[in-house]
Write a protein that holds these residues in place. Structure first.
Motif, PDB file in Angstrom:
ATOM      1  N   LEU A  80       0.983  -1.297  -0.042  1.00  0.00           N
ATOM      2  CA  LEU A  80       0.064   0.115  -0.029  1.00  0.00           C
ATOM      3  C   LEU A  80       0.918   1.047   0.034  1.00  0.00           C
ATOM      4  O   LEU A  80       1.960   1.091   0.708  1.00  0.00           O
ATOM      5  CB  LEU A  80      -1.021   0.102   1.220  1.00  0.00           C
ATOM      6  N   GLY A  81       0.465   2.196  -0.859  1.00  0.00           N
ATOM      7  CA  GLY A  81       1.269   3.353  -0.656  1.00  0.00           C
ATOM      8  C   GLY A  81       0.128   4.604  -0.672  1.00  0.00           C
ATOM      9  O   GLY A  81      -1.135   4.481  -0.673  1.00  0.00           O
ATOM     10  N   PRO A  82       0.807   5.901  -0.882  1.00  0.00           N
ATOM     11  CA  PRO A  82      -0.291   7.096  -0.695  1.00  0.00           C
ATOM     12  C   PRO A  82      -1.272   7.130  -1.851  1.00  0.00           C
ATOM     13  O   PRO A  82      -0.790   6.941  -3.025  1.00  0.00           O
ATOM     14  CB  PRO A  82       0.811   8.377  -0.798  1.00  0.00           C
ATOM     15  N   ALA A  83      -2.176   7.640  -1.512  1.00  0.00           N
ATOM     16  CA  ALA A  83      -3.173   7.735  -2.820  1.00  0.00           C
ATOM     17  C   ALA A  83      -2.854   9.071  -3.392  1.00  0.00           C
ATOM     18  O   ALA A  83      -3.260  10.129  -2.951  1.00  0.00           O
ATOM     19  CB  ALA A  83      -4.800   7.867  -2.225  1.00  0.00           C
ATOM     20  N   ALA A  84      -2.154   8.861  -4.504  1.00  0.00           N
ATOM     21  CA  ALA A  84      -2.117   9.908  -5.317  1.00  0.00           C
ATOM     22  C   ALA A  84      -2.161   9.757  -6.887  1.00  0.00           C
ATOM     23  O   ALA A  84      -1.752   8.338  -7.246  1.00  0.00           O
ATOM     24  CB  ALA A  84      -0.342  10.522  -5.051  1.00  0.00           C
ATOM     25  N   PRO A  85      -2.138  10.864  -7.890  1.00  0.00           N
ATOM     26  CA  PRO A  85      -2.422  10.451  -9.241  1.00  0.00           C
ATOM     27  C   PRO A  85      -1.065   9.842  -9.713  1.00  0.00           C
ATOM     28  O   PRO A  85      -1.230   9.296 -10.890  1.00  0.00           O
ATOM     29  CB  PRO A  85      -2.491  11.753  -9.566  1.00  0.00           C
ATOM     30  N   ALA A  86       0.029   9.955  -9.330  1.00  0.00           N
ATOM     31  CA  ALA A  86       1.215   9.472  -9.596  1.00  0.00           C
ATOM     32  C   ALA A  86       1.415   8.095  -9.592  1.00  0.00           C
ATOM     33  O   ALA A  86       2.453   7.552 -10.071  1.00  0.00           O
ATOM     34  CB  ALA A  86       2.722  10.495  -9.165  1.00  0.00           C
ATOM     35  N   MET A  87       0.429   7.451  -8.631  1.00  0.00           N
ATOM     36  CA  MET A  87       0.742   6.080  -8.503  1.00  0.00           C
ATOM     37  C   MET A  87       0.489   5.133  -9.781  1.00  0.00           C
ATOM     38  O   MET A  87      -0.033   5.620 -10.807  1.00  0.00           O
ATOM     39  CB  MET A  87      -0.121   5.382  -7.420  1.00  0.00           C
ATOM     40  N   ALA A  88       0.670   3.921  -9.639  1.00  0.00           N
ATOM     41  CA  ALA A  88       0.611   2.848 -10.867  1.00  0.00           C
ATOM     42  C   ALA A  88      -0.830   2.903 -11.609  1.00  0.00           C
ATOM     43  O   ALA A  88      -1.785   3.008 -10.793  1.00  0.00           O
ATOM     44  CB  ALA A  88       1.051   1.595 -10.696  1.00  0.00           C
ATOM     45  N   ALA A  89      -0.916   2.988 -12.945  1.00  0.00           N
ATOM     46  CA  ALA A  89      -1.828   2.853 -13.618  1.00  0.00           C
ATOM     47  C   ALA A  89      -2.639   1.617 -13.388  1.00  0.00           C
ATOM     48  O   ALA A  89      -2.270   0.448 -13.110  1.00  0.00           O
ATOM     49  CB  ALA A  89      -1.759   2.995 -14.984  1.00  0.00           C
ATOM     50  N   GLY A  90      -4.165   1.699 -13.031  1.00  0.00           N
ATOM     51  CA  GLY A  90      -4.900   0.635 -12.701  1.00  0.00           C
ATOM     52  C   GLY A  90      -4.984   0.337 -11.240  1.00  0.00           C
ATOM     53  O   GLY A  90      -5.697  -0.636 -10.828  1.00  0.00           O
ATOM     54  N   ALA A  91      -4.270   0.931 -10.319  1.00  0.00           N
ATOM     55  CA  ALA A  91      -4.295   0.788  -9.082  1.00  0.00           C
ATOM     56  C   ALA A  91      -5.677   0.969  -8.350  1.00  0.00           C
ATOM     57  O   ALA A  91      -6.191   1.923  -8.872  1.00  0.00           O
ATOM     58  CB  ALA A  91      -3.263   1.545  -8.188  1.00  0.00           C
ATOM     59  N   THR A  92      -5.947   0.517  -7.339  1.00  0.00           N
ATOM     60  CA  THR A  92      -7.140   0.853  -6.474  1.00  0.00           C
ATOM     61  C   THR A  92      -7.016   1.232  -5.207  1.00  0.00           C
ATOM     62  O   THR A  92      -6.108   0.867  -4.654  1.00  0.00           O
ATOM     63  CB  THR A  92      -8.076  -0.321  -6.499  1.00  0.00           C
ATOM     64  N   SER A  93      -8.031   2.101  -4.811  1.00  0.00           N
ATOM     65  CA  SER A  93      -7.751   2.714  -3.423  1.00  0.00           C
ATOM     66  C   SER A  93      -8.795   1.513  -2.516  1.00  0.00           C
ATOM     67  O   SER A  93      -9.648   1.206  -2.757  1.00  0.00           O
ATOM     68  CB  SER A  93      -8.401   4.133  -3.110  1.00  0.00           C
ATOM     69  N   ASP A  94      -8.048   1.592  -1.351  1.00  0.00           N
ATOM     70  CA  ASP A  94      -8.793   0.763  -0.292  1.00  0.00           C
ATOM     71  C   ASP A  94      -9.750   1.677   0.733  1.00  0.00           C
ATOM     72  O   ASP A  94      -9.416   3.048   0.695  1.00  0.00           O
ATOM     73  CB  ASP A  94      -7.957  -0.464   0.430  1.00  0.00           C
ATOM     74  N   ALA A  95     -10.205   1.067   1.758  1.00  0.00           N
ATOM     75  CA  ALA A  95     -11.146   1.953   2.698  1.00  0.00           C
ATOM     76  C   ALA A  95     -10.228   2.772   3.586  1.00  0.00           C
ATOM     77  O   ALA A  95     -10.881   3.690   3.902  1.00  0.00           O
ATOM     78  CB  ALA A  95     -11.752   0.805   3.620  1.00  0.00           C
TER      79      ALA A  95
END
Length: 662
Positions: A80-95
């Protein structure tokens, strides 16, 4: 079924098959990622709130005992990493509003990416039930010191001065799959306060198990009169930072070694003939802090915090710096310095694999600052005192892709109401249970020894005999294909007695200029490196690095006082239990290691053998990819001869006097 207490043998337990672990559950397809930190734990782990800084589970002793169960098991965890636009394409955010950037399936403690933090007091007993729920080991196909038995384990309490025998801190003990094993470690009442850690230590399986996250911090608290009782230290909030470097294949698996490898690193990507060729690109590498990528830590302007940092990577060196902030060194490897030492802003603290540092950090003006791992091309010293700075090159294996630096380990947000806290300005109390620095320096050593890190092979320009160390011909013949199980293996990573000099060949043989070495160059758990290391003796060792790669020297049970680096005296000697021995250097263009212009790196230290450490343990390079192919030696501390008992009692008494002065 109760686990075996037997010690490993040199031939019977020595080979691995390439084991690729099966993903449990759905995997998130990812190209190779080089991240800086975030949260990655199994579904049973605690969820990290967006505003919180993750801390591992804490287990504290009570009434003199810390009892716990550790279960070694395969598990799949989210990275898990910070929720930011620069993260990997297709990644999903958790609760918890963090981003799932990948998964990792590998060996763990209790199914989590980071083991618990254990907190004990001097005099406590650590009781661990270690259940090995890992799969059965694959058949042995290689012999000698080739990596073997990926699913056998044990437990090492790195940095503790405790007994190495029986069911204590015994790294020659084997805990096979399907067994339940009791570990009981008695911590001396005079033990110094500090930051230590625990991890598996079965030769040949350590790298694999550590790359899955099998490690945790171990803290010994100090009482009245110790550094923990200093007013400014006591007032500082304590933050654990367990840095891990997790590796997976492109299928998000922690893979074991290539059973047909012929050298440490592959000769080419297409050949894939290296030990860790499963990690040739595309693969994934995650630099995590407490199991997550780039967590955020909040501080108030002027606040002072104590950061307990651990490099629990398998071999990577971390050059740690905080943007626009000095770092104040309180402890090296769990032993406090005489006076707080300042690293100016931009100057990194160099952490070899296995090293710890306790830093005091005073927050500056409001803003956002990055805690970073700088590029190893940065010129930096292996000591915070700045002796002999140079690029920090640690050649763990060319099979692992090179990260893109700098790497963010954490984001520090300074906000809120200012709180102007003080830093210590007076002398710090000496660590309990250790001889004083003056005693270490003024006592004539009972023995003076010289140890060498040496690399031999046919790659990296070492094929011509004139381009390799004069010992290489002899040892390459000694450790031939028969030694390795019928397949040649040409990467010899040795730690050996440098005073075992061999003799010139007669008639002269350019391929073997020196012959008849008397001791092993690779690990043999049946034979100690020396047969005259006596309890309570003082010794002086010089470790010479005859290679172009940094190596992390570590010895179990007893810390050592570093007095020189590259022959340069330290202004203030430093206690360590692990330290980088600098690589050899050369002016101008690359030359062979035998060129007269090459200067070998070195450290010199004094050590004292505590009475509790009588027994058998090891010394090795803590770049685990090196250790797992034999860069380790057995060492024995022998009981004192009766005739010398009275003199030896004096040094032992001094250790205890330090503890009663509390």
């Amino acid at each position: 079924m109760v686990g075996s207490n037997r010690k490993s043998t040199t031939v019977a337990r020595i080979s691995r098959a390439l084991v690729v672990l099966v993903i449990v559950g759905a995997a998130v397809a990812l190209s190779r990622t080089m991240m800086g930190c975030g949260s990655g734990e199994s579904s049973s782990a605690q969820t990290t709130e967006p505003s919180s800084f993750p801390q591992p589970q804490v287990l504290r002793s009570s009434h003199g005992v810390l009892s716990l169960t550790l279960r070694a098991k395969l598990a799949t965890n989210k990275i898990l990493g910070p929720a930011a636009p620069a993260m990997a394409a297709g990644a999903t955010s958790d609760a918890s509003n963090t981003m799932v950037v990948g998964t990792i399936t590998g060996p763990t403690y209790d199914g989590k990416l980071t083991g618990p933090t254990l907190i004990v007091d001097p005099g406590d007993t650590l009781k661990i039930k270690l259940i090995n729920d890992l799969p059965n080991n694959p058949p042995v196909t290689r012999t000698g010191m080739y990596p073997h038995e990926p699913y056998s384990t044990n437990l090492h309490t790195h940095g503790l001065e405790v007994s190495p025998e029986g069911n204590s801190d015994n790294v020659l003990r084997i805990m096979d799959p399907g067994t339940t094993n009791r570990v009981e470690i008695k911590i001396p009442k005079y033990h110094h306060a500090g930051t230590f850690w625990f991890h598996p230590h079965v030769h040949g399986a350590v790298t694999f198990q550590m790359m899955g996250g099998m490690a945790g911090m171990l803290i010994v608290r100090g009482g009245v009169g110790t550094v923990d009782d200093v007013k400014e230290v006591k007032a500082a909030k304590q933050i654990v930072m367990d840095f891990q470097v997790l590796h997976t294949t492109s299928a998000n698996q922690v893979a074991y070694v290539n059973p047909t490898a012929t050298q440490l690193g592959s000769s080419s990507p297409s050949a894939a003939d290296g030990v860790w060729s499963a990690y040739l690109p595309p693969s994934n590498t995650y630099f995590t802090t407490n199991g997550v990528l780039n967590p955020t830590l909040h501080m108030r302007p002027g606040e002072v915090q104590r950061w307990r940092m651990l490099n629990a990577g398998s071999g990577e060196t971390l050059l740690v710096a905080l943007q626009n902030h000095p770092l104040y060194v309180l402890m090296n490897d769990g032993i406090n310095v005489p006076n707080l030492l300042t690293l100016e802003a931009g100057t990194p603290y160099v952490m070899g694999a296995g090293q710890r540092v306790d830093l005091l950090v005073k927050a500056g003006p409001p803003g956002t600052y990055l805690l970073q791992c700088l590029s190893p091309t940065t010129s930096a010293s292996v000591s915070p005192q700045g002796i002999a700075p140079a690029p920090r090159s640690s050649h763990i294996s060319g099979d692992f892709p090179m990260p893109t630096y700098p790497i963010t380990l954490a984001t520090i947000v300074i906000d809120g109401k200012p709180e102007d806290m003080a830093l210590p300005t007076e002398n710090l109390p000496p660590p309990t249970g250790l001889p004083s620095i003056s005693t270490m320096l003024d006592t004539t050593p009972n023995a003076v020894r010289n140890i060498a890190f040496e690399l031999c092979g046919v790659m990296a320009g070492m094929a011509p005999p004139t381009a390799r160390l004069p010992s290489c011909g002899w040892f390459l013949n000694k450790y031939d294909s028969n030694y390795w199980g019928g397949i040649p293996f040409t990467s010899l990573n040795m730690i050996r007695d440098a005073d075992d000099t061999g003799v010139p060949s007669n008639p002269p043989n350019p391929s073997e200029p020196l012959i008849n070495f008397q001791k092993e160059g690779l690990f043999d758990d049946n034979v100690p490196l020396f047969d005259d290391m006596i309890v309570n003796n003082f010794e002086e060792w010089t470790i010479v690095n005859k290679s172009f790669s940094d190596h992390v020297f570590h010895i179990h049970q007893n810390p050592f006082l570093v007095t020189q680096i590259n022959g340069i005296a330290l202004p203030v000697p430093e206690w360590h239990d692990s330290i980088i021995v600098p690589a050899a250097t050369f002016p101008g263009a690359m030359v062979p290691i035998t060129d007269p212009s090459v200067t070998f790196g070195s450290i010199t230290f004094r050590t004292h053998f505590d009475p509790i450490t009588v027994g058998t343990f090891v010394t090795h390079c803590h770049v685990l990819q090196h250790e797992d192919i034999g860069m380790m030696q057995r060492v024995d501390i022998l009981p004192a001869p009766v005739a010398g008992a009275r003199r030896q009692k004096v040094a032992s008494m001094e250790r205890h006097l330090h503890s009663v002065k509390k």
